[in-house]
Design an enzyme around this catalytic site. Sequence first.
Site, PDB file in Angstrom:
ATOM      1  N   PHE A  54       4.121 -18.163 -38.507  1.00 21.01           N
ATOM      2  CA  PHE A  54       5.189 -17.304 -37.986  1.00 21.01           C
ATOM      3  C   PHE A  54       5.063 -15.880 -38.535  1.00 21.01           C
ATOM      4  O   PHE A  54       5.467 -14.913 -37.878  1.00 21.01           O
ATOM      5  CB  PHE A  54       6.563 -17.880 -38.346  1.00 21.01           C
ATOM      6  CG  PHE A  54       7.698 -17.170 -37.666  1.00 21.01           C
ATOM      7  CD1 PHE A  54       8.410 -16.183 -38.327  1.00 21.01           C
ATOM      8  CD2 PHE A  54       8.039 -17.470 -36.353  1.00 21.01           C
ATOM      9  CE1 PHE A  54       9.451 -15.514 -37.707  1.00 21.01           C
ATOM     10  CE2 PHE A  54       9.087 -16.816 -35.713  1.00 21.01           C
ATOM     11  CZ  PHE A  54       9.790 -15.838 -36.388  1.00 21.01           C
ATOM     12  N   GLU A  55       4.501 -15.719 -39.730  1.00 19.43           N
ATOM     13  CA  GLU A  55       4.365 -14.397 -40.356  1.00 19.43           C
ATOM     14  C   GLU A  55       3.116 -13.636 -39.899  1.00 19.43           C
ATOM     15  O   GLU A  55       2.939 -12.464 -40.223  1.00 19.43           O
ATOM     16  CB  GLU A  55       4.310 -14.554 -41.887  1.00 19.43           C
ATOM     17  CG  GLU A  55       5.660 -14.796 -42.538  1.00 19.43           C
ATOM     18  CD  GLU A  55       6.134 -16.223 -42.307  1.00 19.43           C
ATOM     19  OE1 GLU A  55       5.320 -17.151 -42.343  1.00 19.43           O
ATOM     20  OE2 GLU A  55       7.341 -16.395 -42.057  1.00 19.43           O
ATOM     21  N   ALA A  77      -2.675 -22.730 -38.355  1.00 17.92           N
ATOM     22  CA  ALA A  77      -2.679 -24.121 -37.862  1.00 17.92           C
ATOM     23  C   ALA A  77      -1.235 -24.582 -37.755  1.00 17.92           C
ATOM     24  O   ALA A  77      -0.519 -24.618 -38.767  1.00 17.92           O
ATOM     25  CB  ALA A  77      -3.460 -25.011 -38.825  1.00 17.92           C
ATOM     26  N   VAL A  78      -0.830 -24.882 -36.524  1.00 14.35           N
ATOM     27  CA  VAL A  78       0.528 -25.390 -36.310  1.00 14.35           C
ATOM     28  C   VAL A  78       0.393 -26.852 -35.925  1.00 14.35           C
ATOM     29  O   VAL A  78      -0.257 -27.192 -34.928  1.00 14.35           O
ATOM     30  CB  VAL A  78       1.252 -24.590 -35.208  1.00 14.35           C
ATOM     31  CG1 VAL A  78       2.682 -25.089 -35.060  1.00 14.35           C
ATOM     32  CG2 VAL A  78       1.251 -23.106 -35.546  1.00 14.35           C
ATOM     33  N   VAL A  79       0.971 -27.720 -36.761  1.00 10.22           N
ATOM     34  CA  VAL A  79       0.834 -29.173 -36.568  1.00 10.22           C
ATOM     35  C   VAL A  79       2.184 -29.749 -36.167  1.00 10.22           C
ATOM     36  O   VAL A  79       3.197 -29.460 -36.814  1.00 10.22           O
ATOM     37  CB  VAL A  79       0.341 -29.851 -37.867  1.00 10.22           C
ATOM     38  CG1 VAL A  79       0.218 -31.369 -37.675  1.00 10.22           C
ATOM     39  CG2 VAL A  79      -0.998 -29.259 -38.294  1.00 10.22           C
ATOM     40  N   GLU A  82       8.067 -33.863 -36.967  1.00  5.76           N
ATOM     41  CA  GLU A  82       9.180 -34.601 -36.364  1.00  5.76           C
ATOM     42  C   GLU A  82      10.166 -33.609 -35.712  1.00  5.76           C
ATOM     43  O   GLU A  82      10.851 -33.917 -34.770  1.00  5.76           O
ATOM     44  CB  GLU A  82       9.949 -35.403 -37.434  1.00  5.76           C
ATOM     45  CG  GLU A  82       9.132 -36.518 -38.070  1.00  5.76           C
ATOM     46  CD  GLU A  82       8.076 -35.994 -39.040  1.00  5.76           C
ATOM     47  OE1 GLU A  82       6.921 -36.447 -38.969  1.00  5.76           O
ATOM     48  OE2 GLU A  82       8.400 -35.066 -39.803  1.00  5.76           O
ATOM     49  N   HIS A  85      10.522 -27.559 -34.755  1.00  4.68           N
ATOM     50  CA  HIS A  85      10.007 -26.337 -35.395  1.00  4.68           C
ATOM     51  C   HIS A  85       8.617 -25.987 -34.873  1.00  4.68           C
ATOM     52  O   HIS A  85       8.285 -24.834 -34.668  1.00  4.68           O
ATOM     53  CB  HIS A  85       9.948 -26.573 -36.915  1.00  4.68           C
ATOM     54  CG  HIS A  85       9.997 -25.318 -37.714  1.00  4.68           C
ATOM     55  ND1 HIS A  85      11.005 -24.402 -37.614  1.00  4.68           N
ATOM     56  CD2 HIS A  85       9.152 -24.811 -38.640  1.00  4.68           C
ATOM     57  CE1 HIS A  85      10.776 -23.407 -38.447  1.00  4.68           C
ATOM     58  NE2 HIS A  85       9.655 -23.629 -39.082  1.00  4.68           N
ATOM     59  N   PHE A 110      -6.350 -14.619 -30.917  1.00  3.74           N
ATOM     60  CA  PHE A 110      -5.392 -15.689 -31.245  1.00  3.74           C
ATOM     61  C   PHE A 110      -6.178 -16.921 -31.710  1.00  3.74           C
ATOM     62  O   PHE A 110      -6.655 -17.701 -30.898  1.00  3.74           O
ATOM     63  CB  PHE A 110      -4.540 -16.009 -30.005  1.00  3.74           C
ATOM     64  CG  PHE A 110      -3.484 -17.050 -30.246  1.00  3.74           C
ATOM     65  CD1 PHE A 110      -3.556 -18.300 -29.644  1.00  3.74           C
ATOM     66  CD2 PHE A 110      -2.410 -16.771 -31.067  1.00  3.74           C
ATOM     67  CE1 PHE A 110      -2.577 -19.260 -29.868  1.00  3.74           C
ATOM     68  CE2 PHE A 110      -1.428 -17.731 -31.294  1.00  3.74           C
ATOM     69  CZ  PHE A 110      -1.509 -18.976 -30.697  1.00  3.74           C
ATOM     70  N   ARG A 124     -11.017 -29.911 -35.254  1.00  3.42           N
ATOM     71  CA  ARG A 124     -11.238 -28.512 -34.807  1.00  3.42           C
ATOM     72  C   ARG A 124     -11.562 -27.569 -35.962  1.00  3.42           C
ATOM     73  O   ARG A 124     -11.878 -26.430 -35.785  1.00  3.42           O
ATOM     74  CB  ARG A 124      -9.992 -28.017 -34.052  1.00  3.42           C
ATOM     75  CG  ARG A 124      -9.811 -28.671 -32.702  1.00  3.42           C
ATOM     76  CD  ARG A 124      -8.358 -28.648 -32.271  1.00  3.42           C
ATOM     77  NE  ARG A 124      -8.185 -29.266 -30.959  1.00  3.42           N
ATOM     78  CZ  ARG A 124      -8.195 -30.576 -30.750  1.00  3.42           C
ATOM     79  NH1 ARG A 124      -8.410 -31.404 -31.767  1.00  3.42           N
ATOM     80  NH2 ARG A 124      -8.044 -31.069 -29.537  1.00  3.42           N
TER      81      ARG A 124
HETATM   82  O1  INI Z   1       1.715 -22.229 -40.037  1.00  4.53           O
HETATM   83  C1  INI Z   1       2.594 -23.067 -39.828  1.00  4.53           C
HETATM   84  N1  INI Z   1       3.886 -22.785 -40.162  1.00  4.53           N
HETATM   85  C2  INI Z   1       4.857 -23.693 -39.944  1.00  4.53           C
HETATM   86  N2  INI Z   1       6.107 -23.387 -40.330  1.00  4.53           N
HETATM   87  C3  INI Z   1       6.386 -22.268 -41.232  1.00  4.53           C
HETATM   88  C4  INI Z   1       6.527 -20.959 -40.471  1.00  4.53           C
HETATM   89  O2  INI Z   1       5.265 -20.507 -40.008  1.00  4.53           O
HETATM   90  C5  INI Z   1       7.099 -19.883 -41.392  1.00  4.53           C
HETATM   91  O3  INI Z   1       6.205 -19.651 -42.462  1.00  4.53           O
HETATM   92  C6  INI Z   1       8.461 -20.249 -41.948  1.00  4.53           C
HETATM   93  O4  INI Z   1       9.316 -20.622 -40.881  1.00  4.53           O
HETATM   94  C7  INI Z   1       9.082 -19.101 -42.730  1.00  4.53           C
HETATM   95  O5  INI Z   1       9.254 -17.989 -41.884  1.00  4.53           O
HETATM   96  C8  INI Z   1       4.560 -24.922 -39.340  1.00  4.53           C
HETATM   97  N3  INI Z   1       5.546 -25.885 -39.042  1.00  4.53           N
HETATM   98  O6  INI Z   1       6.680 -25.875 -39.601  1.00  4.53           O
HETATM   99  O7  INI Z   1       5.301 -26.786 -38.160  1.00  4.53           O
HETATM  100  C9  INI Z   1       3.200 -25.205 -39.009  1.00  4.53           C
HETATM  101  O8  INI Z   1       2.821 -26.285 -38.491  1.00  4.53           O
HETATM  102  N4  INI Z   1       2.272 -24.261 -39.254  1.00  4.53           N
END
Ligand code: INI
Length: 150
Positions: A54-55, A77-79, A82, A85, A110, A124
Amino acid sequence: MIYEGDYKGEGLKIGIVVSRFNDLLTKELLDGALDCFKRHGVENIDIFKVPGAFEIPFIAKELAKKENYDAILALGAVVKGETYHFELVANEVAKGVAHINLTYETPVIFGVITVDDEIQGLDRAGIKSNKGFEYALATLEMANLKKKLK
Ligand SMILES: O=c1[nH]c(NC[C@H](O)[C@H](O)[C@H](O)CO)c([N+](=O)[O-])c(=O)[nH]1
């Protein structure tokens, strides 16, 4: 006339923004990208580490504003978990990176994998392929294509 970027890395300045969340995966993506850049002659790389995907857009935007990188590679990597989020983070990161591409003059690639579980992620990030290497090739191509448009 067909314009396309080649993979020459000599003289390019590349910025990498990589998130630490799921770093079992993101550190492999980073290694794959650095391997690619090294093999193609890139010697000027700055790496910026952020807490999570997200950052990524915030730092990628700050780098794009400086206009002193030929291209920026965003790795994360976004996994799927449950909670919902996963979708929120994945969608916002994609939207954020796309917005930077259309707002500033620096190509931002990206390179955020979105997977259902860690095994899919590992596939991957080195087991079947290393998406970091592939995203680095796209970064080289876009950096060189942009040079041709000047
Ligand atoms: O990079 C990730 N951030 C994730 N969450 C944290 C987010 O990127 C921020 O760092 C957090 O919300 C603080 O702003 C993830 N999930 O929660 O699923 C994820 O899978 N990958």
